[in-house]
Write a protein that holds these residues in place. Structure first.
Motif, PDB file in Angstrom:
ATOM      1  N   GLY A 252      43.488  13.280  64.524  1.00  0.00           N
ATOM      2  CA  GLY A 252      42.702  14.418  64.842  1.00  0.00           C
ATOM      3  C   GLY A 252      41.290  14.511  64.244  1.00  0.00           C
ATOM      4  N   CYS A 253      40.825  13.606  63.406  1.00  0.00           N
ATOM      5  CA  CYS A 253      39.618  13.502  62.615  1.00  0.00           C
ATOM      6  C   CYS A 253      38.920  12.020  63.025  1.00  0.00           C
ATOM      7  CB  CYS A 253      39.765  13.581  61.322  1.00  0.00           C
ATOM      8  SG  CYS A 253      40.250  15.121  60.821  1.00  0.00           S
ATOM      9  N   ARG A 254      37.607  11.935  62.873  1.00  0.00           N
ATOM     10  CA  ARG A 254      36.909  10.872  63.153  1.00  0.00           C
ATOM     11  C   ARG A 254      36.467  10.389  61.599  1.00  0.00           C
ATOM     12  NH1 ARG A 254      32.941  11.383  68.009  1.00  0.00           N
ATOM     13  NH2 ARG A 254      32.104  12.818  66.610  1.00  0.00           N
ATOM     14  N   TYR A 255      36.252   8.987  61.573  1.00  0.00           N
ATOM     15  CA  TYR A 255      36.037   8.237  60.311  1.00  0.00           C
ATOM     16  C   TYR A 255      34.940   7.230  60.674  1.00  0.00           C
ATOM     17  CZ  TYR A 255      40.209  10.702  58.341  1.00  0.00           C
ATOM     18  OH  TYR A 255      41.263  11.612  58.340  1.00  0.00           O
ATOM     19  N   SER A 256      34.260   7.138  59.772  1.00  0.00           N
ATOM     20  CA  SER A 256      32.875   5.924  60.037  1.00  0.00           C
ATOM     21  C   SER A 256      33.363   4.629  59.655  1.00  0.00           C
ATOM     22  CB  SER A 256      31.600   6.530  59.476  1.00  0.00           C
ATOM     23  OG  SER A 256      31.688   6.470  58.222  1.00  0.00           O
ATOM     24  N   VAL A 257      32.871   3.704  60.133  1.00  0.00           N
ATOM     25  CA  VAL A 257      33.024   2.391  59.824  1.00  0.00           C
ATOM     26  C   VAL A 257      31.537   1.634  59.722  1.00  0.00           C
ATOM     27  CG1 VAL A 257      35.290   2.125  60.765  1.00  0.00           C
ATOM     28  CG2 VAL A 257      33.470   1.502  62.014  1.00  0.00           C
ATOM     29  N   PRO A 258      31.286   0.561  59.264  1.00  0.00           N
ATOM     30  CA  PRO A 258      30.352  -0.213  59.307  1.00  0.00           C
ATOM     31  C   PRO A 258      29.727  -0.583  60.675  1.00  0.00           C
ATOM     32  CG  PRO A 258      31.436  -1.284  57.735  1.00  0.00           C
ATOM     33  CD  PRO A 258      32.502  -0.381  58.545  1.00  0.00           C
ATOM     34  N   ALA A 259      28.456  -0.372  60.969  1.00  0.00           N
ATOM     35  CA  ALA A 259      27.927  -0.222  62.222  1.00  0.00           C
ATOM     36  C   ALA A 259      28.031  -1.705  63.160  1.00  0.00           C
ATOM     37  CB  ALA A 259      26.369  -0.323  62.123  1.00  0.00           C
ATOM     38  N   GLU A 260      28.159  -2.761  62.342  1.00  0.00           N
ATOM     39  CA  GLU A 260      28.492  -4.005  63.169  1.00  0.00           C
ATOM     40  C   GLU A 260      29.946  -4.157  63.954  1.00  0.00           C
ATOM     41  OE1 GLU A 260      29.158  -4.979  58.724  1.00  0.00           O
ATOM     42  OE2 GLU A 260      27.721  -3.815  60.024  1.00  0.00           O
ATOM     43  N   TRP A 261      30.821  -3.090  63.633  1.00  0.00           N
ATOM     44  CA  TRP A 261      31.986  -3.013  64.333  1.00  0.00           C
ATOM     45  C   TRP A 261      31.986  -2.258  65.574  1.00  0.00           C
ATOM     46  CZ3 TRP A 261      35.533  -6.696  62.924  1.00  0.00           C
ATOM     47  CH2 TRP A 261      35.397  -7.400  61.924  1.00  0.00           C
ATOM     48  N   ALA A 262      30.839  -1.730  65.919  1.00  0.00           N
ATOM     49  CA  ALA A 262      31.006  -0.900  66.907  1.00  0.00           C
ATOM     50  C   ALA A 262      31.227  -1.520  68.445  1.00  0.00           C
ATOM     51  CB  ALA A 262      29.300  -0.222  67.157  1.00  0.00           C
ATOM     52  N   GLY A 263      32.174  -0.780  69.056  1.00  0.00           N
ATOM     53  CA  GLY A 263      32.766  -1.348  70.278  1.00  0.00           C
ATOM     54  C   GLY A 263      33.751  -2.512  70.068  1.00  0.00           C
ATOM     55  N   SER A 306      22.552  -0.639  58.226  1.00  0.00           N
ATOM     56  CA  SER A 306      21.708  -1.738  59.035  1.00  0.00           C
ATOM     57  C   SER A 306      20.800  -1.297  60.168  1.00  0.00           C
ATOM     58  CB  SER A 306      22.985  -2.772  59.596  1.00  0.00           C
ATOM     59  OG  SER A 306      23.698  -2.042  60.187  1.00  0.00           O
ATOM     60  N   LEU A 307      21.284   0.075  60.568  1.00  0.00           N
ATOM     61  CA  LEU A 307      20.468   0.679  61.586  1.00  0.00           C
ATOM     62  C   LEU A 307      19.111   1.170  61.188  1.00  0.00           C
ATOM     63  CD1 LEU A 307      23.509   2.168  63.443  1.00  0.00           C
ATOM     64  CD2 LEU A 307      22.315   0.003  63.878  1.00  0.00           C
ATOM     65  N   ARG A 308      18.942   1.489  59.772  1.00  0.00           N
ATOM     66  CA  ARG A 308      17.715   2.315  59.632  1.00  0.00           C
ATOM     67  C   ARG A 308      16.553   1.183  59.565  1.00  0.00           C
ATOM     68  NH1 ARG A 308      21.715   4.350  55.772  1.00  0.00           N
ATOM     69  NH2 ARG A 308      22.011   6.663  56.088  1.00  0.00           N
ATOM     70  N   GLY A 309      15.379   1.864  59.803  1.00  0.00           N
ATOM     71  CA  GLY A 309      14.466   0.967  60.128  1.00  0.00           C
ATOM     72  C   GLY A 309      14.220   0.010  61.353  1.00  0.00           C
ATOM     73  N   ARG A 310      15.174  -0.298  62.067  1.00  0.00           N
ATOM     74  CA  ARG A 310      15.330  -0.945  63.004  1.00  0.00           C
ATOM     75  C   ARG A 310      14.664   0.261  64.263  1.00  0.00           C
ATOM     76  NH1 ARG A 310      20.831  -3.237  65.424  1.00  0.00           N
ATOM     77  NH2 ARG A 310      21.100  -1.169  66.274  1.00  0.00           N
ATOM     78  N   PRO A 311      13.879  -0.456  65.178  1.00  0.00           N
ATOM     79  CA  PRO A 311      13.174   0.416  66.203  1.00  0.00           C
ATOM     80  C   PRO A 311      14.352   0.605  67.403  1.00  0.00           C
ATOM     81  CG  PRO A 311      12.522  -1.989  66.350  1.00  0.00           C
ATOM     82  CD  PRO A 311      13.151  -1.690  64.956  1.00  0.00           C
ATOM     83  N   ARG A 312      14.226   2.115  67.710  1.00  0.00           N
ATOM     84  CA  ARG A 312      15.294   2.657  68.698  1.00  0.00           C
ATOM     85  C   ARG A 312      15.190   1.760  69.996  1.00  0.00           C
ATOM     86  NH1 ARG A 312      16.910   8.701  69.534  1.00  0.00           N
ATOM     87  NH2 ARG A 312      18.094   8.384  67.561  1.00  0.00           N
TER      88      ARG A 312
END
Length: 345
Positions: A252-263, A306-312
């Motif tokens: 019932g909650c959400r937890y973050s993981v490193p960005a490279e594991w998205a998807g 790893s996402l900060r500073g990267r152009p959107r």
């Protein structure tokens, strides 16, 4: 043969390409004494120091049911490498949860945990190897090992002598305990009778290698104590897909993981009722305290570094184009137009 090949068929094929004119039987007779030397190659014996190592293996046994069909029982065998104290637990399953429960009962029986435990390459311990040949441990079992403070070790491929002490233990159980059974009343009866056999026979006999009783040597092991430690939680790991905002849902909650594991797919498990462990690729990639309040989102900002500073990346908008109607023009030969000019003239 120095490289490990003793197959006469393979060797015949290779030496025939080099000009050998003899037959297969001649070659086989020539290899026979050399094979005997290879089988009895001298090996260095290694004895573990106290408290360092244990070995674990499964034994497979068949019993006949009243309808004459056969039922398979599995014997979980745990042997301390120094003292040779053995613990045995009978089951009808080799699932991960059963495997972990048998470990906990073994730790209770011997009074502690060794620093290393040696296994075969079984699926409940390892998932495989990565591209560099390094072992990828099962993340749920690796977390169990970390909870109790031991490190799993694996035997080399095709080398059962790497855990010869427990291999001998399985053989001893088969020849000494199992052969003494005429009938059994099920798993509980089997475990009760085996426990009595362990306490009165297996662990009090004078061991053929050490010359001492295993229970006597157990006092010298110095195992890591587990007194007062709560049992490892039996919550199974569940498979989850990481969302595009680098979150996984659990309880019932959400937890973050490193960005490279998205998807990607990851394993999520609650440990000790205190934290959430996220694993993938045989390693732990994220840990969070277990959130008791529903609908909360727990974020570790380091997971987004790893996402900060990267152009959107701008979202690509697909806009269909309306084409103007195309007029069909009839094609005529110039002779028709010349005929018209003559008529007008």
């Amino acid at each position: 043969m120095a490289q490990g090949c003793t197959n006469a068929v393979v060797l015949l094929r290779e030496i025939q390409a080099q000009g050998y004119k003899g037959g297969y039987t001649t070659l086989k007779n020539f290899l026979r004494p050399l094979r005997q030397e290879e089988c009895w190659r001298v090996e260095l014996r290694w004895e573990a120091p106290p408290g360092e190592y244990a070995q674990v293996d499964w034994g497979y046994f068949l019993a006949e049911l009243p309808d004459h069909s056969l039922m398979r029982f599995y014997a979980f065998v745990f042997t301390l490498s120094y003292s040779r104290v053995t613990y045995v637990e009978w089951t009808t399953s080799m699932s991960l949860s059963t495997f972990e429960r048998c470990h906990e009962n073994a730790f209770t029986y011997v009074g502690g945990v060794p620093r290393y435990i040696v296994y075969d390459r079984i699926k409940t311990v390892m998932l495989g190897e990565d591209e560099r040949g390094e072992v990828r441990f099962h993340p749920a079992f690796f977390d169990f090992a970390g909870y109790y403070g031991f490190m799993p070790r694996l035997c080399p491929k095709n080398w059962p002598r790497g855990k010869g002490k427990v291999e001998s233990g399985v053989k001893y159980i088969r020849c000494n305990f199992w052969q003494g059974l005429i009938s059994i009343g099920g798993v509980d009866d089997l475990n009760s009778r085996c426990r009595e056999w362990l306490d009165r026979v297996a662990n009090v006999r004078i061991h053929g290698t050490t010359g001492r009783a295993p229970f006597e040597m157990l006092k010298e092991e110095g195992l890591q104590p587990i007194a007062g430690k709560p049992p490892y939680p039996t919550n199974p790991a569940v498979l989850r897909i990481v969302s595009r905002d680098c979150l996984v849902s659990y309880g019932g909650c959400r937890y973050s993981v490193p960005a490279e594991w998205a998807g990607k797919n990851v394993w999520v498990r609650a440990v000790s009722g205190e934290k959430i462990v996220v694993s993938a690729g045989g390693k732990i990639i994220s840990e969070h305290p277990l959130e008791p309040v529903l609908k909360r989102t727990i974020i570790n900002q380091a997971h987004y570094a790893s996402l900060r500073g990267r152009p959107r990346q701008k979202r690509v908008r697909v806009i269909p184009r309306i084409e103007s109607p195309r007029l069909e023009v009839e094609h005529r030969s110039l002779a028709e137009y010349e005929a018209l000019v003559e008529v007008v003239s």
